[in-house]
Design an enzyme around this catalytic site. Structure first.
Site, PDB file in Angstrom:
ATOM      1  N   LYS B 126      13.666  77.105  60.293  1.00 47.16           N
ATOM      2  CA  LYS B 126      12.215  77.005  60.481  1.00 47.16           C
ATOM      3  C   LYS B 126      11.754  75.553  60.379  1.00 47.16           C
ATOM      4  O   LYS B 126      10.940  75.087  61.165  1.00 47.16           O
ATOM      5  CB  LYS B 126      11.483  77.881  59.451  1.00 47.16           C
ATOM      6  N   GLN B 170       9.349  82.636  51.457  1.00 47.50           N
ATOM      7  CA  GLN B 170      10.544  83.234  52.048  1.00 47.50           C
ATOM      8  C   GLN B 170      10.957  84.478  51.261  1.00 47.50           C
ATOM      9  O   GLN B 170      11.189  84.420  50.062  1.00 47.50           O
ATOM     10  CB  GLN B 170      11.692  82.205  52.082  1.00 47.50           C
ATOM     11  N   ASP B 193       2.644  84.434  58.139  1.00 46.17           N
ATOM     12  CA  ASP B 193       3.598  85.543  58.237  1.00 46.17           C
ATOM     13  C   ASP B 193       2.880  86.876  58.480  1.00 46.17           C
ATOM     14  O   ASP B 193       3.515  87.861  58.882  1.00 46.17           O
ATOM     15  CB  ASP B 193       4.423  85.657  56.939  1.00 46.17           C
TER      16      ASP B 193
END
Lengths: 366, 366
Positions: B126, B170, B193
């Protein structure tokens, strides 16, 4: 082998062959996009929202009943009314206990906009149930042509009022009002209908618990559990995907580990999918949509529909009918909720239960 | 005919006969409850959450492949890598345009807890993608044994930092951390997200639009649309119901008017349901779960699985494999995403797209 444009076109053409008339033909999109196009071609979700119009004159309604149904009634009737009565009785006792212990009772505020006859009936029934249970009820009625601000003001007042533990905006609102904006303002702690998107997200997501579960889905699950009907591992079909019934019911059944399929107005051959279900929840708002041959023999049928049908022979000139063709279903299903007297009374009982829970939370009353 | 206790017992027994071994027997619940029972018997939803353990040695994995599959490859390969590359290029151009116009670039902050090798790889990819696109990236690494407060502090700092437009925690976090509490604190405007329950609720509900759509589901839909594959009216089966992939994918497909069924670890005969799907999205995290005979000939297969499988012949001692048995599926499906090189690159591209959108929103940049 990587995808070439001609291969993808072939795949898309083959794909389209399986599509019915209602699906517009899609051209194969070239992945190398023009610079003037947006970066992503997925549309906004709101732009996808289409009116949910069920095919009322589809052949699925006209066919003769050829299902493997018995000549006689096979289904046990799930008596929502008596289960709801028993729950209401328990709620009344709890309200009395609260009043005696801390001198407080739960309070429910209702905002009713306009003159819809069905909404007025629903609200009247809710207020009456509150009275019976000893729950304080307040109602603000606004005219059909009122503005967002008037609803928002009424809502703000109830949000701030400490004796109000549940607020209900009776839906549907008149078209010109912004229902999203109105429900967003509703205090989460008083959202006894469970329609706030944060409650809906928490209903959907494993590991989370909404403050309130929407009343009709909650009532359906309570009926299933009280009737000893297992949910886990069963195939469930929810017919309809409204924000207030279909969607939360599908989410709730999934939290209970059913294998859930959602049938809606754009579903092809809905009867085929429904026919495989162990549990059918009908919430399309279409009278008699679900015929006997939509059902697997032995299925459990929860009929959420309450559709007024003109009937001069009835007291008010109409009678209520469900989304399920009861006379047929009762000869195929193993258990079924009647309309009226099935899900309807449970919805009101769950509303009062949510309001009681909210008051207990507010007063930290065990 | 109202429901008598004996009738309901009979219905429940008939019901149980259809149940597999995994379903515990349920007694028929007497609707007249004891006063000491809770008013409602529906359990809390969190209490229902069970570990999602897929049957790895089930017969469904052992049967010989008897599907109506071709001897040769029939499926077009959906090249996620090249579609993602093209999107990334477009994002880079937009980032440059933003920088030249207002002197600002989007910023993405990542919080990584612990030493999970897969998480480290994902985060590295990422960050690398951000660099390529000209997006500023920040990373906070915390030890495996850190406390909720340390994560919350890092999150608060990023929430307040105006040059950060997207924040990513994460997942999965170490078991001892409260993932719900942590995600709840994440600023909605920076939830690139899309895992916040409010975003999830807005994804689920018709008439609403989430600020961000979760990246993997968004990537799957973008792949389908770019490949000219119609979603509306198609039967879609989503295998897996995680909060980060399965659930939002099913909700998103439904917003696109697919008829969606969700298959999970408690689904009986998942291959039967999957076999009827026009679109299969596999997101169970079980290598090769979906065999060729789980698929309808001509189905479109989106494989979200990225399961590391030990392979001494490979560079790092392992290779990635999907949830779909690719060698079989490629002879049955009409189109399929490979692993790696299918959904994976799209997920990262969608993350950057969400971050760009967030920065544009923050700076009111068109």
């Amino acid at each position: 082998m990587a995808l070439t444009r001609s291969m993808m076109r072939r795949a898309a053409v083959a794909w389209q062959k399986g599509a019915g008339n209602r699906i517009p033909t899609t051209r194969v999109v070239n992945t190398a996009m023009n610079d003037n196009c947006p970066i992503l071609i997925s549309p906004s979700l709101v732009s996808l929202d289409l009116p949910e119009i069920w095919p009322t004159n589809s052949t699925t309604h006209d066919f003769p009943l050829t299902c493997k149904c018995s000549d006689e009634q096979t289904a046990a009737i799930i008596d929502g009314k008596s289960i709801a009565d028993e729950i209401m009785l328990r709620i009344s006792c709890e309200v009395r206990r609260m009043k005696e212990s801390i001198g407080k009772v739960p309070g429910l505020a209702v905002i009713l906009v306009g003159q819809r006859r069905d909404s007025q009936t629903y609200v009247r029934n809710k207020i009456k149930a509150c009275e019976e249970a000893g729950i304080k009820s307040l109602i603000t009625e606004l005219p059909d042509n009122c503005e967002d601000d008037e609803v928002l003001n009424a809502l703000s007042r109830f949000n701030k009022e400490p004796s109000v533990h549940g607020i209900l905006v009776q839906l549907p609102l008149p078209q010109h009002l912004n229902v999203g904006k109105i429900l967003d303002l509703l205090s989460l702690e008083k959202d006894v209908d469970g329609f706030h998107p944060l409650n809906m997200g928490n209903l959907a997501m494993r590991g989370r618990e909404p403050l309130f579960i929407p009343c009709t889905p909650k009532g359906c699950i309570e009926l299933l559990i009280r009737s000893g009907l297992e949910i886990m591992g069963k195939k469930a079909v929810v017919i309809g995907r409204s924000n207030i019934v279909g969607l939360p019911t599908s989410l709730l059944l999934q939290r209970h580990h059913a294998t859930v399929s959602i049938v809606h107005a754009f579903t092809r051959n809905p009867e085929q999918i429904t026919c495989e279900a162990d549990i059918v929840v009908a919430a399309a708002g279409v009278p008699n949509l679900v015929r006997g041959n939509w059902l697997k023999p032995g299925a459990v049928v929860i009929d959420v529909g309450t559709n007024p049908i003109e009937d001069p022979g009835c007291e008010h000139g109409y009678r209520l009918t469900g989304d399920v063709c009861y006379e047929e279903a009762v000869r195929v299903a193993s258990a079924i909720t009647p309309v009226p007297g099935g899900v309807g009374p449970m919805t009101i009982a769950m509303l009062l239960s949510n309001t009681l829970d909210s008051a207990k939370r507010a007063y930290d009353f065990p």
